[in-house]
Write a protein that holds these residues in place. Structure first.
Motif, mmCIF file in Angstrom:
data_model
loop_
_atom_site.group_PDB
_atom_site.id
_atom_site.type_symbol
_atom_site.label_atom_id
_atom_site.label_comp_id
_atom_site.label_asym_id
_atom_site.label_seq_id
_atom_site.Cartn_x
_atom_site.Cartn_y
_atom_site.Cartn_z
ATOM 1 N N PRO A 20 -5.564 10.666 -2.714
ATOM 2 C CA PRO A 20 -5.358 9.235 -2.441
ATOM 3 C C PRO A 20 -4.465 8.579 -3.489
ATOM 4 N N SER A 22 -3.365 5.835 -5.956
ATOM 5 C CA SER A 22 -4.094 4.836 -6.740
ATOM 6 C C SER A 22 -3.518 3.432 -6.566
ATOM 7 N N ASP A 25 -4.869 2.232 -2.792
ATOM 8 C CA ASP A 25 -6.162 2.870 -2.561
ATOM 9 C C ASP A 25 -6.915 2.289 -1.374
#
Length: 247
Positions: A20, A22, A25
């Motif tokens: 994922p 950051s 997110d």
């Protein structure tokens, strides 16, 4: 450059893809499946707009391993003697080594670095295996690199709409300069549309028939003669029968 790997190649090995992002997110489809060769970092589809002028290499997955299209990576370096695999009618290459323990080697073709069984005439099973072989035997990788100034994503790559641009568009639409005025419905506009108000059923006592008459609202400028004909046809009754006089 000599025996050192280029920075973009180090990024392919070092960065963890399909993790994922950051920065995005909370966004959907935020897996980092792109490698920016100019920034030497992994990005997600939402980050493409910030790197649209850079060289972008899409990373794919095949049997839980990271792969790249042969058409894309061949623009960066010589990919000869690396075994390719077909995914969705496109040939791909594995990025990292895939070691395979073999106690006994039989007759056949094997990778020069990880002893994986290969088809003829390939001698490398991944991009990392060839780089390791070149550095071991030729001491430098520069002769195998190619000049690539531009590298774009494939046309079918899905790029989601940027969240910031979408919010800005919504704010502009709701700004004081753009107002929505609800105009009341006037009698002239309502008279233009024909609407059936009701349906009457009139029973004729003597004949036992039912006549269905639909009363409609027509335009204001309709002739009074049509209204009179409608009223006459709806209220017409059978007259009293007249007998001929007796002779």
């Amino acid at each position: 450059m000599g025996g050192q790997k280029p920075a973009w190649m180090e990024a392919l090995y070092a960065h963890k893809f399909f993790a994922p992002c950051s920065i995005h997110d909370s966004a959907k489809k935020n897996e980092k499946n792109i490698c920016c060769l100019d920034c030497c970092t992994s990005i997600c589809p939402h980050c493409v707009l910030s790197h649209r002028a850079h060289r972008l290499l899409q990373i794919r997955r095949y049997v839980y391993h990271e792969v790249v299209r042969l058409e894309d990576i061949d623009k960066l370096m010589d990919c000869s003697n690396i075994q390719a695999y077909t995914i969705n009618a496109a040939k791909v290459l594995f990025i990292k080594k895939r070691p395979q323990n073999r106690q006994f080697k039989g007759s056949g073709n094997y990778c020069t670095s990880c002893d994986r069984s290969l088809q003829e005439p390939f001698i490398h099973c991944s991009l990392g295996c060839k780089v390791e072989f070149v550095l071991k035997h030729y001491k430098e990788i520069t002769p195998f690199l190619k000049v690539c100034n531009t590298l774009q994503l494939s046309p079918d790559f899905f790029i989601p709409q940027d969240i910031g641009d979408e919010e800005t568009t919504n704010n502009n639409n709701n700004s004081p300069h753009s107002t929505i005025v609800d105009e009341p419905l006037t009698s002239s506009s309502s008279s233009d549309n024909m609407s059936f108000s009701c349906t009457e059923f009139v029973r004729k006592k003597r004949s036992g028939l039912y006549v269905c008459g639909r009363l409609a609202n027509y335009k204001i400028n309709s002739s009074s003669e049509e209204d009179d004909l409608m009223a006459t046809s709806m209220s017409r009754r059978k007259g009293v029968p007249h007998r001929s006089p007796l002779c």
